[in-house]
Design a protein around this motif. Structure first.
Motif, PDB file in Angstrom:
ATOM      1  N   ILE A 167       0.861  -1.177   0.000  1.00  0.00           N
ATOM      2  CA  ILE A 167       0.000   0.000   0.000  1.00  0.00           C
ATOM      3  C   ILE A 167       0.898   1.228   0.000  1.00  0.00           C
ATOM      4  O   ILE A 167       1.733   1.393   0.886  1.00  0.00           O
ATOM      5  CB  ILE A 167      -0.912   0.040   1.243  1.00  0.00           C
ATOM      6  N   GLY A 168       0.727   2.103  -0.972  1.00  0.00           N
ATOM      7  CA  GLY A 168       1.562   3.291  -1.074  1.00  0.00           C
ATOM      8  C   GLY A 168       1.301   4.288   0.046  1.00  0.00           C
ATOM      9  O   GLY A 168       0.239   4.299   0.677  1.00  0.00           O
ATOM     10  N   ALA A 169       2.280   5.136   0.285  1.00  0.00           N
ATOM     11  CA  ALA A 169       2.152   6.171   1.310  1.00  0.00           C
ATOM     12  C   ALA A 169       0.976   7.091   1.006  1.00  0.00           C
ATOM     13  O   ALA A 169       0.636   7.338  -0.155  1.00  0.00           O
ATOM     14  CB  ALA A 169       3.443   6.982   1.393  1.00  0.00           C
ATOM     15  N   LEU A 170       0.340   7.575   2.065  1.00  0.00           N
ATOM     16  CA  LEU A 170      -0.745   8.549   1.994  1.00  0.00           C
ATOM     17  C   LEU A 170      -2.012   8.006   1.324  1.00  0.00           C
ATOM     18  O   LEU A 170      -2.913   8.775   0.985  1.00  0.00           O
ATOM     19  CB  LEU A 170      -0.301   9.824   1.270  1.00  0.00           C
ATOM     20  N   SER A 171      -2.106   6.700   1.148  1.00  0.00           N
ATOM     21  CA  SER A 171      -3.290   6.112   0.527  1.00  0.00           C
ATOM     22  C   SER A 171      -4.391   5.911   1.560  1.00  0.00           C
ATOM     23  O   SER A 171      -4.126   5.608   2.715  1.00  0.00           O
ATOM     24  CB  SER A 171      -2.943   4.759  -0.102  1.00  0.00           C
ATOM     25  N   MET A 172      -5.644   6.075   1.112  1.00  0.00           N
ATOM     26  CA  MET A 172      -6.804   5.751   1.929  1.00  0.00           C
ATOM     27  C   MET A 172      -7.467   4.531   1.317  1.00  0.00           C
ATOM     28  O   MET A 172      -8.039   4.619   0.227  1.00  0.00           O
ATOM     29  CB  MET A 172      -7.781   6.931   1.973  1.00  0.00           C
ATOM     30  N   VAL A 173      -7.367   3.396   2.000  1.00  0.00           N
ATOM     31  CA  VAL A 173      -7.825   2.122   1.453  1.00  0.00           C
ATOM     32  C   VAL A 173      -9.208   1.816   2.018  1.00  0.00           C
ATOM     33  O   VAL A 173      -9.359   1.553   3.211  1.00  0.00           O
ATOM     34  CB  VAL A 173      -6.836   0.990   1.797  1.00  0.00           C
ATOM     35  N   THR A 174     -10.216   1.841   1.161  1.00  0.00           N
ATOM     36  CA  THR A 174     -11.598   1.656   1.609  1.00  0.00           C
ATOM     37  C   THR A 174     -12.184   0.309   1.204  1.00  0.00           C
ATOM     38  O   THR A 174     -13.279  -0.038   1.651  1.00  0.00           O
ATOM     39  CB  THR A 174     -12.495   2.769   1.047  1.00  0.00           C
ATOM     40  N   HIS A 175     -11.486  -0.447   0.352  1.00  0.00           N
ATOM     41  CA  HIS A 175     -12.005  -1.733  -0.116  1.00  0.00           C
ATOM     42  C   HIS A 175     -10.895  -2.786  -0.050  1.00  0.00           C
ATOM     43  O   HIS A 175      -9.723  -2.466   0.111  1.00  0.00           O
ATOM     44  CB  HIS A 175     -12.533  -1.619  -1.547  1.00  0.00           C
ATOM     45  N   ASP A 176     -11.274  -4.056  -0.194  1.00  0.00           N
ATOM     46  CA  ASP A 176     -10.328  -5.159  -0.098  1.00  0.00           C
ATOM     47  C   ASP A 176      -9.251  -5.065  -1.185  1.00  0.00           C
ATOM     48  O   ASP A 176      -9.510  -4.607  -2.309  1.00  0.00           O
ATOM     49  CB  ASP A 176     -11.050  -6.494  -0.247  1.00  0.00           C
ATOM     50  N   VAL A 177      -8.061  -5.568  -0.842  1.00  0.00           N
ATOM     51  CA  VAL A 177      -6.916  -5.553  -1.750  1.00  0.00           C
ATOM     52  C   VAL A 177      -6.489  -6.989  -2.020  1.00  0.00           C
ATOM     53  O   VAL A 177      -6.252  -7.762  -1.084  1.00  0.00           O
ATOM     54  CB  VAL A 177      -5.735  -4.765  -1.142  1.00  0.00           C
ATOM     55  N   ILE A 178      -6.374  -7.350  -3.282  1.00  0.00           N
ATOM     56  CA  ILE A 178      -6.029  -8.721  -3.648  1.00  0.00           C
ATOM     57  C   ILE A 178      -4.613  -9.068  -3.181  1.00  0.00           C
ATOM     58  O   ILE A 178      -3.770  -8.180  -3.012  1.00  0.00           O
ATOM     59  CB  ILE A 178      -6.130  -8.935  -5.175  1.00  0.00           C
ATOM     60  N   PRO A 179      -4.319 -10.363  -2.966  1.00  0.00           N
ATOM     61  CA  PRO A 179      -2.947 -10.760  -2.643  1.00  0.00           C
ATOM     62  C   PRO A 179      -1.964 -10.266  -3.701  1.00  0.00           C
ATOM     63  O   PRO A 179      -2.249 -10.308  -4.901  1.00  0.00           O
ATOM     64  CB  PRO A 179      -3.019 -12.291  -2.635  1.00  0.00           C
ATOM     65  N   ASN A 180      -0.825  -9.761  -3.244  1.00  0.00           N
ATOM     66  CA  ASN A 180       0.245  -9.259  -4.098  1.00  0.00           C
ATOM     67  C   ASN A 180      -0.160  -8.045  -4.928  1.00  0.00           C
ATOM     68  O   ASN A 180       0.503  -7.706  -5.907  1.00  0.00           O
ATOM     69  CB  ASN A 180       0.771 -10.371  -5.028  1.00  0.00           C
ATOM     70  N   GLY A 181      -1.230  -7.367  -4.522  1.00  0.00           N
ATOM     71  CA  GLY A 181      -1.662  -6.170  -5.231  1.00  0.00           C
ATOM     72  C   GLY A 181      -0.784  -4.969  -4.899  1.00  0.00           C
ATOM     73  O   GLY A 181      -0.169  -4.884  -3.833  1.00  0.00           O
ATOM     74  N   LEU A 182      -0.736  -4.033  -5.837  1.00  0.00           N
ATOM     75  CA  LEU A 182      -0.044  -2.755  -5.662  1.00  0.00           C
ATOM     76  C   LEU A 182      -1.105  -1.669  -5.640  1.00  0.00           C
ATOM     77  O   LEU A 182      -1.842  -1.483  -6.613  1.00  0.00           O
ATOM     78  CB  LEU A 182       0.938  -2.512  -6.809  1.00  0.00           C
ATOM     79  N   VAL A 183      -1.196  -0.955  -4.507  1.00  0.00           N
ATOM     80  CA  VAL A 183      -2.248   0.037  -4.309  1.00  0.00           C
ATOM     81  C   VAL A 183      -1.610   1.381  -4.006  1.00  0.00           C
ATOM     82  O   VAL A 183      -0.677   1.470  -3.199  1.00  0.00           O
ATOM     83  CB  VAL A 183      -3.167  -0.386  -3.144  1.00  0.00           C
ATOM     84  N   GLN A 184      -2.107   2.439  -4.658  1.00  0.00           N
ATOM     85  CA  GLN A 184      -1.578   3.770  -4.390  1.00  0.00           C
ATOM     86  C   GLN A 184      -2.602   4.823  -4.797  1.00  0.00           C
ATOM     87  O   GLN A 184      -3.564   4.533  -5.482  1.00  0.00           O
ATOM     88  CB  GLN A 184      -0.258   3.993  -5.131  1.00  0.00           C
ATOM     89  N   GLY A 185      -2.352   6.035  -4.339  1.00  0.00           N
ATOM     90  CA  GLY A 185      -3.237   7.155  -4.644  1.00  0.00           C
ATOM     91  C   GLY A 185      -3.992   7.612  -3.419  1.00  0.00           C
ATOM     92  O   GLY A 185      -4.310   6.806  -2.536  1.00  0.00           O
ATOM     93  N   PRO A 186      -4.317   8.897  -3.338  1.00  0.00           N
ATOM     94  CA  PRO A 186      -5.020   9.431  -2.155  1.00  0.00           C
ATOM     95  C   PRO A 186      -6.324   8.696  -1.859  1.00  0.00           C
ATOM     96  O   PRO A 186      -6.610   8.385  -0.712  1.00  0.00           O
ATOM     97  CB  PRO A 186      -5.259  10.894  -2.532  1.00  0.00           C
ATOM     98  N   ARG A 187      -7.143   8.457  -2.884  1.00  0.00           N
ATOM     99  CA  ARG A 187      -8.272   7.536  -2.751  1.00  0.00           C
ATOM    100  C   ARG A 187      -7.835   6.274  -3.475  1.00  0.00           C
ATOM    101  O   ARG A 187      -7.955   6.149  -4.686  1.00  0.00           O
ATOM    102  CB  ARG A 187      -9.548   8.126  -3.356  1.00  0.00           C
ATOM    103  N   ALA A 188      -7.290   5.354  -2.725  1.00  0.00           N
ATOM    104  CA  ALA A 188      -6.445   4.291  -3.258  1.00  0.00           C
ATOM    105  C   ALA A 188      -7.117   3.499  -4.377  1.00  0.00           C
ATOM    106  O   ALA A 188      -8.312   3.188  -4.321  1.00  0.00           O
ATOM    107  CB  ALA A 188      -6.043   3.358  -2.134  1.00  0.00           C
ATOM    108  N   GLU A 189      -6.323   3.162  -5.378  1.00  0.00           N
ATOM    109  CA  GLU A 189      -6.759   2.334  -6.496  1.00  0.00           C
ATOM    110  C   GLU A 189      -5.777   1.188  -6.683  1.00  0.00           C
ATOM    111  O   GLU A 189      -4.577   1.316  -6.381  1.00  0.00           O
ATOM    112  CB  GLU A 189      -6.823   3.159  -7.787  1.00  0.00           C
ATOM    113  N   LEU A 190      -6.278   0.057  -7.178  1.00  0.00           N
ATOM    114  CA  LEU A 190      -5.421  -1.074  -7.494  1.00  0.00           C
ATOM    115  C   LEU A 190      -4.682  -0.760  -8.787  1.00  0.00           C
ATOM    116  O   LEU A 190      -5.286  -0.654  -9.848  1.00  0.00           O
ATOM    117  CB  LEU A 190      -6.262  -2.344  -7.640  1.00  0.00           C
ATOM    118  N   ASP A 191      -3.361  -0.630  -8.670  1.00  0.00           N
ATOM    119  CA  ASP A 191      -2.572  -0.105  -9.783  1.00  0.00           C
ATOM    120  C   ASP A 191      -1.653  -1.140 -10.401  1.00  0.00           C
ATOM    121  O   ASP A 191      -0.754  -0.799 -11.161  1.00  0.00           O
ATOM    122  CB  ASP A 191      -1.754   1.093  -9.295  1.00  0.00           C
TER     123      ASP A 191
END
Length: 260
Positions: A167-191
């Motif tokens: 999970i990237g810095a400063l991200s707000m994670v509101t939903h589940d994240v898949i295994p080995n996922g890369l998540v980033q962004g202020p309103r976090a997205e699976l990237d």
């Protein structure tokens, strides 16, 4: 017992294992169990029905096992369990569980909780997890093994984060994240996928390629995100893909972060 500073307060009933070090002005409650070789540096507060595994080190001004920041908590008997070899840095806060959430907050072995991180009630954290400075995990979350949560990131209550995700810095994670996922962004997205983490763990190239193919297959297409993941189950013999499918099709209280 060894290495207990005379200014430390150890309440009656506390269980102190061999080779434990308790520094100046620490306070250890009467229901606390400290395993062999635990080190409390100084000014550490450990309260509640808290069990800390062997070799764990806690730095100054951390508050471990205090009551939840949950208005529904009414003083019920709940617990906190921390595994072996975990490092808990300055000003970290970890709360015990609540009756409504199963009564247990749990942190695995060999984790690193950097300065100011917060773990709320009824959270379950796996092994080898890193919470970077001031990352906050809200109540009832499930964090898989070897997850990294970046600095100042926030994870919404009830969210699941699968093994090996980052999970990237400063991200707000509101939903589940898949295994080995890369998540980033202020309103976090699976990237994408945490390819760097997979390589560091020594995952074979063919397994990584299979997972990349699966990720592309669920990115877009007919049906829902869950439908596309379920369809992968019959088309791959990869362990990583099977883990992805099981996670996405498993029970959850949240939706998923989906690929952009």
């Amino acid at each position: 017992m060894s290495g207990i500073h005379p200014s430390a307060v150890i309440e009656d009933g506390a269980e102190i294992g061999p080779d434990v070090t308790i520094g100046p002005f620490c306070h250890v409650g009467g229901e606390v169990v400290l395993g062999a070789g635990v080190s409390l540096k100084s000014h550490v507060v450990v309260m509640g029905a808290t069990e800390i595994g062997p070799g764990t080190t806690i730095w100054p001004f951390a508050v471990i096992g205090e009551v939840p920041q949950d208005l529904k908590y009414r003083g019920e008997a709940t617990r906190l369990r921390i595994g072996a070899g975990t490092r808990i840095r300055e000003h970290v806060t970890i709360n015990i569980g609540t009756e409504g959430g199963g009564g247990l907050t749990e942190i695995g072995d060999d984790c690193l909780l950097m300065a100011g991180a917060h773990v709320a009630h009824d959270v379950r954290i796996g092994n080898g997890v890193i919470l970077v400075n001031h990352a906050s995990i809200a109540g009832h979350c499930r964090i898989g093994d070897q997850v990294i949560v970046g600095g100042l990131a926030g994870v919404h209550q009830w969210v699941r984060i699968g093994r090996g995700a980052i999970i990237g810095a400063l991200s707000m994670v509101t939903h589940d994240v898949i295994p080995n996922g890369l998540v980033q962004g202020p309103r976090a997205e699976l990237d994408g996928l945490n390819l760097v983490g997979l390589k560091r763990r020594g995952v074979a190239r063919d397994e990584i390629n299979a997972l990349r193919g699966a990720f592309e297959a669920i990115r877009a297409g007919d049906g829902s995100f869950v439908d596309r993941a379920r369809a992968l189950g019959a088309s791959s013999d990869s362990d990583l893909v099977a883990e992805l499918v099981a996670f996405v099709t498993g029970e959850s209280d949240r939706q998923f972060l989906t690929p952009r």
